[in-house]
Design an enzyme around this catalytic site. Sequence first.
Site, short mmCIF file in Angstrom:
data_model
loop_
_atom_site.label_atom_id
_atom_site.label_comp_id
_atom_site.label_asym_id
_atom_site.label_seq_id
_atom_site.Cartn_x
_atom_site.Cartn_y
_atom_site.Cartn_z
N ARG A 52 -13.93 -7.39 -0.30
CA ARG A 52 -13.21 -7.13 0.97
C ARG A 52 -12.71 -5.68 0.99
NH1 ARG A 52 -7.76 -5.28 2.14
NH2 ARG A 52 -7.10 -6.17 4.12
N VAL A 53 -12.89 -5.02 2.12
CA VAL A 53 -12.42 -3.65 2.28
C VAL A 53 -11.44 -3.62 3.46
CG1 VAL A 53 -13.08 -1.27 2.83
CG2 VAL A 53 -14.54 -2.66 1.35
N THR A 96 0.84 -1.20 0.00
CA THR A 96 0.00 0.00 0.00
C THR A 96 0.88 1.25 0.00
OG1 THR A 96 -1.71 -1.16 1.22
CG2 THR A 96 -1.70 1.24 1.44
N THR A 120 0.16 1.35 6.37
CA THR A 120 0.33 0.27 5.40
C THR A 120 0.47 -1.03 6.19
OG1 THR A 120 1.72 -0.59 3.61
CG2 THR A 120 2.84 0.67 5.32
N1 GLY Z 1 -3.35 -2.06 4.10
C1 GLY Z 1 -4.03 -2.42 2.93
C2 GLY Z 1 -5.03 -3.45 3.12
O1 GLY Z 1 -4.97 -4.26 4.02
O2 GLY Z 1 -5.95 -3.47 2.34
#
Ligand code: GLY
Length: 310
Positions: free
Chosen positions: A206-207, A178, A229
């Site tokens: 999925r979020v 990320t 991240t």
């Molecule tokens: N940190 C990004 C995710 O888990 O979607």
Amino acid sequence: MRSIILHGGAWDIPDDAVDNHHQGVLTAGAIGWDVLKQSGTALDAVELAIKQMEQDPTYDAGRGSFVNRIGEVEMDASIMDGRTFEVGAVAAVQNIFHPISLARRLMERSEHVLLVSEGAARFAREQGIAFCTPEDLLVGRELERWRQIRRIPGYSGKLAFSGAVEEPTHDPSLPGDTVGCVALDDRGNIAAGTSTGGTPNKYPGRVGDSPTIGSGTYALNSAGGASSTGWGEAIIKVVLAKTVVDGIELLGLNPGAAAERAISLLHHRADGYGGVIALDPHGRPGVAWNTPRMARAWMNDTMTEPFAAV
Ligand code: GLY
């Protein structure tokens, strides 16, 4: 003081990917810094720096995003304006180059703070945002990663690539690429943003933390800004970005100590792995991570050269 800090993932970044991660955060940082030097806004600096990382296939954001369980790319992004306390976020969006720009458009041209999937796509069409093909975002590296994962029987998205039985926590060596940025402009305004393709082989829909305000992104002029991240399921539980900013604002910690404290909570409370970047209202940078490596860069008015490391 003008200041910018960026991250390009926290995980066991392989040796042969270190140079690209290093160069990528430097390049994006230079773009954001240019905006700040020309008296541009923190919001513009954050958006442009993240757009650069979204188009860089090195990272799990925009082009280069991980592939979900059904072989598709779904992306999440958020942006927060520390001056107005406004936010915009999109989740599970497909076929656009720059989710961070869509998140900003939502913040500036809608009464909502988060749109997902088809609703986000509809809003993007209404706003004249350019669409791309799935192939524009999918890179060979990620297709191959996905094929490898899919060969593991019973893979659920939590397993290490070894195919071991399902574990309650994720393996810190799993990729977490990320991207994010926090900036402070010469008017004292802070902005923060985060963009991601999520986690490898995630369930469709999925979020993660990146579009979740407070977890992935947070900014408030009087308190600071942060971007996270790592493994979203754990980051959400400790509201990582706001935990850092609270450390600065409420506990009086410097940004580095606030970031360390938040990562320690991530580790001990949620068995989570990841990293976080932060600026305080003076533009002082802070970063912490509990993975083997984290790609990060920062620049501010006290420095003659940007710092970058992986
Ligand atoms: N940190 C990004 C995710 O888990 O979607």
